[in-house]
Design a protein around this motif. Structure first.
Motif, PDB file in Angstrom:
ATOM      1  N   LEU A 174       1.263  -1.080   0.136  1.00 29.95           N
ATOM      2  CA  LEU A 174      -0.140   0.330  -0.266  1.00 29.95           C
ATOM      3  C   LEU A 174       0.672   1.535  -0.207  1.00 29.95           C
ATOM      4  CD1 LEU A 174      -2.510   1.190   0.228  1.00 29.95           C
ATOM      5  CD2 LEU A 174      -2.661   1.077   2.802  1.00 29.95           C
ATOM      6  N   GLN A 175       1.777   1.636   1.101  1.00 36.19           N
ATOM      7  CA  GLN A 175       2.468   3.146   0.930  1.00 36.19           C
ATOM      8  C   GLN A 175       3.606   2.558  -0.681  1.00 36.19           C
ATOM      9  OE1 GLN A 175       5.215   1.630   4.293  1.00 36.19           O
ATOM     10  NE2 GLN A 175       3.900   2.414   6.003  1.00 36.19           N
ATOM     11  N   ASN A 176       4.024   1.060  -1.488  1.00 37.99           N
ATOM     12  CA  ASN A 176       4.673   1.896  -2.723  1.00 37.99           C
ATOM     13  C   ASN A 176       3.345   1.767  -3.293  1.00 37.99           C
ATOM     14  OD1 ASN A 176       7.089   1.216  -1.468  1.00 37.99           O
ATOM     15  ND2 ASN A 176       6.458  -1.616  -2.222  1.00 37.99           N
ATOM     16  N   LEU A 177       2.466   1.685  -3.033  1.00 38.49           N
ATOM     17  CA  LEU A 177       1.745   2.452  -4.054  1.00 38.49           C
ATOM     18  C   LEU A 177       1.323   3.685  -4.406  1.00 38.49           C
ATOM     19  CD1 LEU A 177      -0.212   0.559  -6.303  1.00 38.49           C
ATOM     20  CD2 LEU A 177      -1.947   0.440  -4.351  1.00 38.49           C
ATOM     21  N   ARG A 178       1.042   4.501  -2.704  1.00 40.33           N
ATOM     22  CA  ARG A 178       0.920   5.320  -2.924  1.00 40.33           C
ATOM     23  C   ARG A 178       1.548   6.536  -3.818  1.00 40.33           C
ATOM     24  NH1 ARG A 178      -1.616   5.255   3.579  1.00 40.33           N
ATOM     25  NH2 ARG A 178      -3.911   4.404   2.660  1.00 40.33           N
ATOM     26  N   HIS A 179       3.049   5.899  -2.940  1.00 47.77           N
ATOM     27  CA  HIS A 179       4.333   6.728  -3.913  1.00 47.77           C
ATOM     28  C   HIS A 179       4.448   6.430  -4.901  1.00 47.77           C
ATOM     29  CE1 HIS A 179       8.450   7.538  -3.230  1.00 47.77           C
ATOM     30  NE2 HIS A 179       8.923   6.840  -4.258  1.00 47.77           N
ATOM     31  N   LEU A 180       3.710   5.447  -5.276  1.00 47.70           N
ATOM     32  CA  LEU A 180       3.611   5.403  -7.115  1.00 47.70           C
ATOM     33  C   LEU A 180       3.611   6.101  -7.963  1.00 47.70           C
ATOM     34  CD1 LEU A 180       4.332   1.691  -7.309  1.00 47.70           C
ATOM     35  CD2 LEU A 180       5.580   3.102  -8.529  1.00 47.70           C
ATOM     36  N   ILE A 181       2.065   6.516  -7.336  1.00 48.40           N
ATOM     37  CA  ILE A 181       0.353   7.298  -7.798  1.00 48.40           C
ATOM     38  C   ILE A 181       0.900   8.688  -7.450  1.00 48.40           C
ATOM     39  CG2 ILE A 181      -1.807   7.814  -7.178  1.00 48.40           C
ATOM     40  CD1 ILE A 181      -1.970   5.094  -6.348  1.00 48.40           C
ATOM     41  N   GLY A 182       1.758   9.232  -6.003  1.00 49.70           N
ATOM     42  CA  GLY A 182       2.023  10.493  -6.041  1.00 49.70           C
ATOM     43  C   GLY A 182       3.624  10.983  -7.368  1.00 49.70           C
ATOM     44  N   SER A 183       3.913   9.799  -7.294  1.00 46.22           N
ATOM     45  CA  SER A 183       5.318  10.418  -8.025  1.00 46.22           C
ATOM     46  C   SER A 183       5.044  10.391  -9.807  1.00 46.22           C
ATOM     47  CB  SER A 183       6.565   8.983  -8.152  1.00 46.22           C
ATOM     48  OG  SER A 183       6.866   9.035  -6.696  1.00 46.22           O
ATOM     49  N   HIS A 184       3.594   9.580  -9.739  1.00 40.72           N
ATOM     50  CA  HIS A 184       3.628   9.886 -11.685  1.00 40.72           C
ATOM     51  C   HIS A 184       2.470  11.242 -11.572  1.00 40.72           C
ATOM     52  CE1 HIS A 184       4.489   6.731 -13.994  1.00 40.72           C
ATOM     53  NE2 HIS A 184       4.246   5.676 -12.779  1.00 40.72           N
ATOM     54  N   GLU A 185       1.816  11.432 -10.350  1.00 40.86           N
ATOM     55  CA  GLU A 185       0.928  12.757 -10.891  1.00 40.86           C
ATOM     56  C   GLU A 185       1.830  14.097 -10.605  1.00 40.86           C
ATOM     57  OE1 GLU A 185      -1.403  12.308  -6.650  1.00 40.86           O
ATOM     58  OE2 GLU A 185      -3.294  11.110  -7.698  1.00 40.86           O
ATOM     59  N   ASN A 186       3.338  13.866  -9.402  1.00 41.19           N
ATOM     60  CA  ASN A 186       4.265  14.868  -9.581  1.00 41.19           C
ATOM     61  C   ASN A 186       4.890  15.062 -10.673  1.00 41.19           C
ATOM     62  OD1 ASN A 186       5.429  17.361  -8.236  1.00 41.19           O
ATOM     63  ND2 ASN A 186       7.036  15.224  -7.735  1.00 41.19           N
ATOM     64  N   ILE A 187       4.884  13.741 -11.655  1.00 40.84           N
ATOM     65  CA  ILE A 187       5.335  14.005 -12.562  1.00 40.84           C
ATOM     66  C   ILE A 187       4.470  14.251 -13.921  1.00 40.84           C
ATOM     67  CG2 ILE A 187       6.402  12.690 -14.915  1.00 40.84           C
ATOM     68  CD1 ILE A 187       7.320  10.071 -12.716  1.00 40.84           C
ATOM     69  N   SER A 188       3.343  14.105 -13.671  1.00 38.39           N
ATOM     70  CA  SER A 188       2.915  14.468 -14.824  1.00 38.39           C
ATOM     71  C   SER A 188       2.402  16.480 -14.622  1.00 38.39           C
ATOM     72  CB  SER A 188       1.378  13.782 -14.298  1.00 38.39           C
ATOM     73  OG  SER A 188       0.502  14.558 -15.627  1.00 38.39           O
TER      74      SER A 188
END
Length: 61
Positions: A9-23
């Motif tokens: 769950l933590q890894n998934l949240r991190h990945l989602i946040g990273s992709h939103e930041n990149i976007s």
């Protein structure tokens, strides 16, 4: 679907946040471009990153 453990769950949240930041960054870069080809490249990359974030969010449902 099986339940996610805490680390997943933590890894998934991190990945989602990273992709939103990149976007967001890519959209910002696109807004500053004068060259239409470069602008389009940034916009396409931003859209792809947003789509990936949305796909990852599907694992949270």
């Amino acid at each position: 679907m099986s339940q996610l453990n805490q680390l997943e769950l933590q890894n998934l949240r991190h990945l989602i946040g990273s992709h939103e930041n990149i976007s967001a960054k890519l959209n910002d870069y696109a807004g500053k471009c004068q060259d239409m080809q470069v602008k389009q490249m940034f916009q396409q990359a931003a859209n792809a990153s947003t789509q990936t974030a949305q796909q990852l969010m599907g694992f949270l449902q």
